[in-house]
Scaffold this active site. Structure first.
Site: not given
Length: 379
Positions: A239, A243, A362-364
Protein backbone atom coordinates in the site's frame (compact mmCIF):
# COMPACT_ATOMS: atom_id res chain seq x y z
CA UNK A 1 -1.15 21.42 -21.74
CA UNK A 2 1.94 19.26 -22.12
CA UNK A 3 3.58 19.03 -18.71
CA UNK A 4 7.24 20.06 -18.73
CA UNK A 5 8.73 17.13 -16.82
CA UNK A 6 12.14 16.81 -15.21
CA UNK A 7 13.10 13.26 -16.20
CA UNK A 8 16.28 11.33 -15.40
CA UNK A 9 17.38 10.35 -18.92
CA UNK A 10 16.48 10.07 -22.59
CA UNK A 11 14.91 6.62 -22.13
CA UNK A 12 12.45 8.14 -19.67
CA UNK A 13 11.67 10.99 -22.06
CA UNK A 14 11.03 8.49 -24.85
CA UNK A 15 8.75 6.48 -22.57
CA UNK A 16 6.70 9.54 -21.67
CA UNK A 17 6.35 10.43 -25.36
CA UNK A 18 5.19 6.87 -26.12
CA UNK A 19 2.69 7.08 -23.27
CA UNK A 20 1.32 10.38 -24.56
CA UNK A 21 0.89 8.96 -28.06
CA UNK A 22 -0.98 5.89 -26.79
CA UNK A 23 -3.02 7.95 -24.31
CA UNK A 24 -4.11 10.42 -26.97
CA UNK A 25 -4.93 7.71 -29.49
CA UNK A 26 -6.47 5.02 -27.27
CA UNK A 27 -7.73 6.83 -24.16
CA UNK A 28 -8.66 10.43 -24.95
CA UNK A 29 -10.78 9.45 -27.94
CA UNK A 30 -12.77 6.80 -26.05
CA UNK A 31 -13.14 8.11 -22.53
CA UNK A 32 -16.33 10.18 -22.93
CA UNK A 33 -18.21 7.37 -24.67
CA UNK A 34 -17.40 4.72 -22.07
CA UNK A 35 -17.76 6.90 -18.99
CA UNK A 36 -21.19 8.12 -20.09
CA UNK A 37 -22.40 4.66 -21.10
CA UNK A 38 -20.66 2.99 -18.12
CA UNK A 39 -19.17 0.37 -20.41
CA UNK A 40 -15.85 -1.43 -20.08
CA UNK A 41 -13.20 -0.61 -22.71
CA UNK A 42 -12.59 -4.11 -24.06
CA UNK A 43 -9.07 -4.66 -25.37
CA UNK A 44 -7.63 -1.45 -23.95
CA UNK A 45 -5.57 -3.05 -21.20
CA UNK A 46 -4.19 -5.57 -23.69
CA UNK A 47 -2.99 -2.59 -25.72
CA UNK A 48 -1.33 -1.03 -22.68
CA UNK A 49 0.26 -4.36 -21.81
CA UNK A 50 1.59 -4.88 -25.33
CA UNK A 51 3.20 -1.42 -25.10
CA UNK A 52 4.93 -2.44 -21.88
CA UNK A 53 3.01 -0.01 -19.66
CA UNK A 54 1.64 -2.55 -17.14
CA UNK A 55 4.89 -3.76 -15.57
CA UNK A 56 7.06 -0.66 -15.63
CA UNK A 57 8.52 -0.58 -12.07
CA UNK A 58 9.47 -4.27 -11.99
CA UNK A 59 12.77 -5.87 -13.08
CA UNK A 60 13.39 -6.54 -16.74
CA UNK A 61 14.56 -10.08 -16.01
CA UNK A 62 11.04 -10.83 -14.75
CA UNK A 63 9.36 -9.26 -17.77
CA UNK A 64 8.95 -5.75 -16.34
CA UNK A 65 10.13 -2.41 -17.64
CA UNK A 66 12.94 -1.83 -15.14
CA UNK A 67 11.85 1.78 -14.63
CA UNK A 68 12.38 3.80 -11.45
CA UNK A 69 9.24 4.69 -9.57
CA UNK A 70 9.61 8.39 -10.37
CA UNK A 71 9.23 7.56 -14.07
CA UNK A 72 6.48 4.96 -13.65
CA UNK A 73 4.37 7.41 -11.64
CA UNK A 74 4.67 10.06 -14.31
CA UNK A 75 3.39 7.52 -16.83
CA UNK A 76 0.40 6.94 -14.53
CA UNK A 77 -0.14 10.69 -14.33
CA UNK A 78 -0.15 10.98 -18.14
CA UNK A 79 -2.79 8.23 -18.34
CA UNK A 80 -4.89 9.93 -15.65
CA UNK A 81 -4.83 13.21 -17.56
CA UNK A 82 -6.80 11.42 -20.29
CA UNK A 83 -8.78 8.78 -18.35
CA UNK A 84 -8.74 8.50 -14.57
CA UNK A 85 -10.48 5.12 -14.38
CA UNK A 86 -7.87 3.50 -16.64
CA UNK A 87 -5.02 5.07 -14.68
CA UNK A 88 -6.48 3.82 -11.39
CA UNK A 89 -6.91 0.31 -12.79
CA UNK A 90 -3.32 0.38 -14.07
CA UNK A 91 -2.08 1.43 -10.63
CA UNK A 92 -4.15 -1.35 -9.01
CA UNK A 93 -2.75 -3.92 -11.44
CA UNK A 94 0.77 -2.82 -10.51
CA UNK A 95 -0.19 -3.09 -6.83
CA UNK A 96 -1.59 -6.59 -7.38
CA UNK A 97 1.73 -7.72 -8.89
CA UNK A 98 3.67 -6.52 -5.83
CA UNK A 99 3.20 -9.56 -3.54
CA UNK A 100 4.53 -12.07 -6.08
CA UNK A 101 7.31 -9.78 -7.28
CA UNK A 102 8.50 -8.94 -3.75
CA UNK A 103 7.58 -11.93 -1.56
CA UNK A 104 7.16 -14.76 -4.05
CA UNK A 105 9.55 -17.69 -4.26
CA UNK A 106 11.82 -17.95 -7.32
CA UNK A 107 9.49 -20.64 -8.68
CA UNK A 108 6.41 -18.45 -8.18
CA UNK A 109 8.06 -15.48 -9.82
CA UNK A 110 9.22 -17.57 -12.77
CA UNK A 111 5.78 -19.11 -13.19
CA UNK A 112 3.58 -16.03 -12.94
CA UNK A 113 5.45 -12.76 -13.24
CA UNK A 114 6.11 -12.73 -17.00
CA UNK A 115 2.38 -12.94 -17.79
CA UNK A 116 1.44 -10.53 -14.99
CA UNK A 117 3.97 -7.87 -15.92
CA UNK A 118 3.30 -8.14 -19.65
CA UNK A 119 -0.38 -7.53 -18.99
CA UNK A 120 -1.41 -10.86 -20.43
CA UNK A 121 -3.08 -11.37 -17.06
CA UNK A 122 -4.80 -8.35 -15.47
CA UNK A 123 -4.87 -8.11 -11.70
CA UNK A 124 -7.07 -6.86 -8.89
CA UNK A 125 -6.30 -6.18 -5.23
CA UNK A 126 -8.64 -7.87 -2.75
CA UNK A 127 -7.98 -6.63 0.77
CA UNK A 128 -11.12 -4.77 1.91
CA UNK A 129 -14.25 -6.42 3.26
CA UNK A 130 -17.72 -5.03 3.96
CA UNK A 131 -16.81 -4.52 7.64
CA UNK A 132 -13.05 -4.08 7.17
CA UNK A 133 -11.89 -1.12 5.10
CA UNK A 134 -9.44 1.09 6.95
CA UNK A 135 -9.18 -1.56 9.69
CA UNK A 136 -7.48 -4.33 7.71
CA UNK A 137 -6.87 -6.28 10.92
CA UNK A 138 -10.63 -6.93 11.13
CA UNK A 139 -10.66 -9.28 8.11
CA UNK A 140 -12.96 -12.28 8.48
CA UNK A 141 -12.77 -13.98 5.07
CA UNK A 142 -10.96 -17.19 5.95
CA UNK A 143 -8.63 -19.77 4.42
CA UNK A 144 -8.77 -23.26 5.91
CA UNK A 145 -6.05 -25.82 5.25
CA UNK A 146 -7.25 -28.83 3.27
CA UNK A 147 -5.44 -31.57 1.43
CA UNK A 148 -3.26 -29.93 -1.22
CA UNK A 149 -4.24 -26.37 -0.49
CA UNK A 150 -6.63 -23.94 1.18
CA UNK A 151 -10.42 -23.60 1.15
CA UNK A 152 -11.54 -19.94 0.99
CA UNK A 153 -14.83 -18.84 2.54
CA UNK A 154 -16.20 -15.34 3.04
CA UNK A 155 -16.80 -11.99 1.37
CA UNK A 156 -14.52 -9.29 -0.02
CA UNK A 157 -15.47 -5.79 -1.15
CA UNK A 158 -14.46 -2.76 -3.23
CA UNK A 159 -12.45 -4.70 -5.80
CA UNK A 160 -11.33 -2.62 -8.80
CA UNK A 161 -11.65 -4.75 -11.95
CA UNK A 162 -13.76 -7.18 -9.92
CA UNK A 163 -15.19 -9.95 -12.07
CA UNK A 164 -12.97 -8.98 -14.99
CA UNK A 165 -9.43 -9.41 -13.61
CA UNK A 166 -7.58 -12.64 -14.31
CA UNK A 167 -6.03 -12.81 -10.84
CA UNK A 168 -6.37 -11.19 -7.42
CA UNK A 169 -3.90 -10.47 -4.67
CA UNK A 170 -6.16 -11.94 -1.99
CA UNK A 171 -5.74 -11.34 1.75
CA UNK A 172 -7.61 -13.73 4.05
CA UNK A 173 -7.47 -14.95 7.61
CA UNK A 174 -5.52 -18.14 8.36
CA UNK A 175 -5.21 -17.54 12.11
CA UNK A 176 -6.07 -15.05 14.80
CA UNK A 177 -4.90 -11.50 15.40
CA UNK A 178 -2.75 -9.25 13.25
CA UNK A 179 -0.40 -12.14 12.44
CA UNK A 180 -3.23 -14.35 11.33
CA UNK A 181 -3.67 -12.95 7.81
CA UNK A 182 -2.09 -14.51 4.72
CA UNK A 183 -1.73 -13.53 1.06
CA UNK A 184 -2.65 -15.63 -1.96
CA UNK A 185 -2.41 -15.20 -5.71
CA UNK A 186 -5.97 -16.22 -6.56
CA UNK A 187 -7.18 -16.97 -10.09
CA UNK A 188 -10.25 -15.07 -11.16
CA UNK A 189 -11.70 -18.27 -12.62
CA UNK A 190 -11.62 -20.23 -9.34
CA UNK A 191 -14.62 -22.52 -8.91
CA UNK A 192 -16.66 -21.22 -6.01
CA UNK A 193 -15.75 -17.57 -6.61
CA UNK A 194 -18.60 -15.28 -7.66
CA UNK A 195 -18.94 -11.51 -7.94
CA UNK A 196 -21.75 -9.10 -7.12
CA UNK A 197 -23.15 -6.57 -9.54
CA UNK A 198 -20.88 -3.56 -10.09
CA UNK A 199 -21.27 -0.76 -7.57
CA UNK A 200 -23.22 2.27 -8.82
CA UNK A 201 -20.45 4.81 -8.30
CA UNK A 202 -20.23 8.59 -8.57
CA UNK A 203 -17.39 8.27 -11.04
CA UNK A 204 -14.80 5.96 -12.61
CA UNK A 205 -17.73 4.32 -14.40
CA UNK A 206 -15.85 2.46 -17.13
CA UNK A 207 -14.00 0.06 -14.81
CA UNK A 208 -16.22 -1.99 -12.48
CA UNK A 209 -15.85 -2.14 -8.71
CA UNK A 210 -17.50 -5.18 -7.13
CA UNK A 211 -17.67 -7.39 -4.08
CA UNK A 212 -16.70 -11.07 -4.21
CA UNK A 213 -18.10 -14.16 -2.53
CA UNK A 214 -15.85 -17.12 -1.83
CA UNK A 215 -17.99 -20.21 -1.32
CA UNK A 216 -15.46 -22.88 -0.44
CA UNK A 217 -13.18 -22.35 -3.42
CA UNK A 218 -9.95 -24.35 -3.07
CA UNK A 219 -6.62 -22.76 -3.96
CA UNK A 220 -3.50 -24.86 -4.49
CA UNK A 221 -0.93 -24.57 -1.71
CA UNK A 222 1.60 -22.99 -4.07
CA UNK A 223 -0.64 -19.94 -4.38
CA UNK A 224 0.26 -18.85 -0.87
CA UNK A 225 2.59 -15.85 -1.22
CA UNK A 226 5.13 -15.43 1.57
CA UNK A 227 4.58 -17.25 4.84
CA UNK A 228 1.32 -17.92 6.61
CA UNK A 229 0.59 -14.93 8.82
CA UNK A 230 2.68 -12.54 6.73
CA UNK A 231 -0.31 -11.10 4.88
CA UNK A 232 -0.69 -7.76 6.64
CA UNK A 233 3.04 -7.08 6.32
CA UNK A 234 2.74 -7.71 2.58
CA UNK A 235 -0.47 -5.67 2.29
CA UNK A 236 0.86 -2.62 4.10
CA UNK A 237 4.17 -2.74 2.25
CA UNK A 238 2.29 -2.85 -1.04
CA UNK A 239 0.00 0.00 0.00
CA UNK A 240 2.91 2.39 0.49
CA UNK A 241 3.63 1.96 -3.22
CA UNK A 242 -0.05 1.92 -4.12
CA UNK A 243 -0.63 5.25 -2.39
CA UNK A 244 1.95 6.80 -4.67
CA UNK A 245 0.06 5.42 -7.65
CA UNK A 246 -3.14 7.08 -6.45
CA UNK A 247 -1.25 10.33 -5.78
CA UNK A 248 -0.10 10.28 -9.41
CA UNK A 249 -3.65 9.54 -10.61
CA UNK A 250 -4.98 12.45 -8.57
CA UNK A 251 -2.30 14.78 -9.93
CA UNK A 252 -3.11 13.82 -13.51
CA UNK A 253 -6.82 14.37 -12.90
CA UNK A 254 -6.13 17.78 -11.34
CA UNK A 255 -3.89 18.71 -14.27
CA UNK A 256 -6.67 17.82 -16.72
CA UNK A 257 -9.14 19.98 -14.79
CA UNK A 258 -6.68 22.88 -14.70
CA UNK A 259 -6.03 22.60 -18.43
CA UNK A 260 -9.74 22.67 -19.23
CA UNK A 261 -10.34 25.63 -16.93
CA UNK A 262 -7.47 27.62 -18.42
CA UNK A 263 -8.60 26.89 -21.98
CA UNK A 264 -12.12 28.04 -21.15
CA UNK A 265 -10.87 31.16 -19.35
CA UNK A 266 -8.85 32.16 -22.42
CA UNK A 267 -11.92 31.98 -24.66
CA UNK A 268 -14.79 33.22 -22.48
CA UNK A 269 -15.21 37.00 -22.37
CA UNK A 270 -17.02 39.21 -19.87
CA UNK A 271 -16.99 42.98 -19.48
CA UNK A 272 -14.98 43.30 -22.68
CA UNK A 273 -12.04 41.02 -21.85
CA UNK A 274 -11.14 37.35 -21.42
CA UNK A 275 -12.07 36.09 -17.97
CA UNK A 276 -8.49 34.92 -17.35
CA UNK A 277 -7.52 38.62 -17.45
CA UNK A 278 -9.83 39.38 -14.52
CA UNK A 279 -7.69 39.29 -11.41
CA UNK A 280 -10.21 37.29 -9.39
CA UNK A 281 -10.24 34.47 -11.94
CA UNK A 282 -6.54 34.73 -12.70
CA UNK A 283 -5.65 34.31 -9.03
CA UNK A 284 -7.99 31.33 -8.71
CA UNK A 285 -6.29 29.64 -11.66
CA UNK A 286 -2.89 30.47 -10.15
CA UNK A 287 -3.88 28.73 -6.92
CA UNK A 288 -5.07 25.72 -8.92
CA UNK A 289 -1.74 25.54 -10.77
CA UNK A 290 0.18 25.80 -7.49
CA UNK A 291 -1.91 22.93 -6.10
CA UNK A 292 -1.13 20.71 -9.08
CA UNK A 293 2.60 21.50 -8.98
CA UNK A 294 2.71 20.86 -5.23
CA UNK A 295 0.96 17.52 -5.62
CA UNK A 296 3.43 16.45 -8.30
CA UNK A 297 6.38 17.50 -6.16
CA UNK A 298 5.22 15.49 -3.15
CA UNK A 299 4.74 12.23 -5.03
CA UNK A 300 8.05 12.64 -6.86
CA UNK A 301 9.88 13.26 -3.58
CA UNK A 302 8.45 10.04 -2.12
CA UNK A 303 9.19 8.11 -5.33
CA UNK A 304 12.80 9.25 -5.40
CA UNK A 305 13.22 8.13 -1.80
CA UNK A 306 11.78 4.74 -2.73
CA UNK A 307 14.12 4.48 -5.71
CA UNK A 308 17.09 5.32 -3.46
CA UNK A 309 16.16 2.56 -1.01
CA UNK A 310 15.29 5.07 1.72
CA UNK A 311 12.26 4.88 4.06
CA UNK A 312 9.31 6.53 2.35
CA UNK A 313 6.16 5.41 4.18
CA UNK A 314 5.50 8.84 5.72
CA UNK A 315 6.26 10.60 2.43
CA UNK A 316 3.86 8.22 0.62
CA UNK A 317 1.08 9.17 3.01
CA UNK A 318 1.91 12.86 2.61
CA UNK A 319 1.81 12.49 -1.17
CA UNK A 320 -1.51 10.67 -1.13
CA UNK A 321 -3.00 13.23 1.25
CA UNK A 322 -1.70 16.32 -0.54
CA UNK A 323 -2.39 15.12 -4.08
CA UNK A 324 -5.92 13.87 -3.51
CA UNK A 325 -6.97 16.90 -1.46
CA UNK A 326 -5.51 19.08 -4.23
CA UNK A 327 -7.44 17.12 -6.86
CA UNK A 328 -10.69 17.65 -4.98
CA UNK A 329 -10.10 21.39 -4.69
CA UNK A 330 -8.79 21.91 -8.22
CA UNK A 331 -11.62 20.00 -9.86
CA UNK A 332 -14.22 21.85 -7.76
CA UNK A 333 -12.62 25.17 -8.69
CA UNK A 334 -12.60 24.14 -12.35
CA UNK A 335 -16.38 23.77 -12.20
CA UNK A 336 -16.52 27.26 -10.67
CA UNK A 337 -14.40 28.73 -13.48
CA UNK A 338 -16.79 27.36 -16.09
CA UNK A 339 -19.79 28.67 -14.15
CA UNK A 340 -23.11 27.19 -15.20
CA UNK A 341 -21.45 25.29 -18.03
CA UNK A 342 -19.23 23.54 -15.51
CA UNK A 343 -22.33 22.03 -13.93
CA UNK A 344 -23.39 20.42 -17.20
CA UNK A 345 -22.19 17.21 -18.80
CA UNK A 346 -21.26 19.12 -21.93
CA UNK A 347 -17.89 19.75 -20.28
CA UNK A 348 -15.67 17.21 -18.53
CA UNK A 349 -15.00 19.17 -15.36
CA UNK A 350 -18.13 17.91 -13.57
CA UNK A 351 -16.88 14.36 -14.16
CA UNK A 352 -13.43 15.28 -12.92
CA UNK A 353 -14.96 16.58 -9.69
CA UNK A 354 -16.90 13.34 -9.17
CA UNK A 355 -13.83 11.24 -9.89
CA UNK A 356 -11.64 13.22 -7.50
CA UNK A 357 -13.82 12.41 -4.48
CA UNK A 358 -12.99 8.70 -4.38
CA UNK A 359 -9.28 9.44 -4.45
CA UNK A 360 -9.57 10.88 -0.95
CA UNK A 361 -11.06 7.54 0.15
CA UNK A 362 -9.42 4.50 -1.44
CA UNK A 363 -5.89 3.17 -0.76
CA UNK A 364 -6.47 4.41 2.80
CA UNK A 365 -8.74 7.36 3.54
CA UNK A 366 -7.08 10.71 4.04
CA UNK A 367 -7.94 10.45 7.73
CA UNK A 368 -5.83 7.28 7.83
CA UNK A 369 -3.02 9.11 6.02
CA UNK A 370 -3.06 11.77 8.75
CA UNK A 371 -2.90 8.99 11.35
CA UNK A 372 0.12 7.44 9.62
CA UNK A 373 1.89 10.79 9.38
CA UNK A 374 1.20 11.69 13.01
CA UNK A 375 2.52 8.33 14.22
CA UNK A 376 5.74 8.91 12.32
CA UNK A 377 6.06 12.32 13.95
CA UNK A 378 5.56 10.76 17.39
CA UNK A 379 8.47 8.33 17.00
Amino acid sequence: MTVDRLLPDQDARDLIELTREIADKELARRVDEHERAETYPEGLFATLGAAGLLGLPYPEESGGGGQPYEVYLQVIEELAMRWAAVAVATSVHTLACFPVATYGTPAQRERWLPDLLAGRLIGGYSLSEPQAGSDAGALSCRAERVEGGYRITGNKAWITHGGIADFYALFVRTGEGSRGVSCFLAPGSAEGLTFGRPEEKMGLHAVPTTNAHWDGAVLDADRLIGEEGQGLQIAFSALDSGRLGIAACATGLAQAALDEAVAYAKERQTFGKKIIDHQGLGFLLADMAAGVDSARATYLDAARRRDAGLPYSRQASVAKLVATDAAMKVTTDAVQVLGGYGYTREFRVERYMREAKIMQIFEGTNQIQRLVISRHLAK
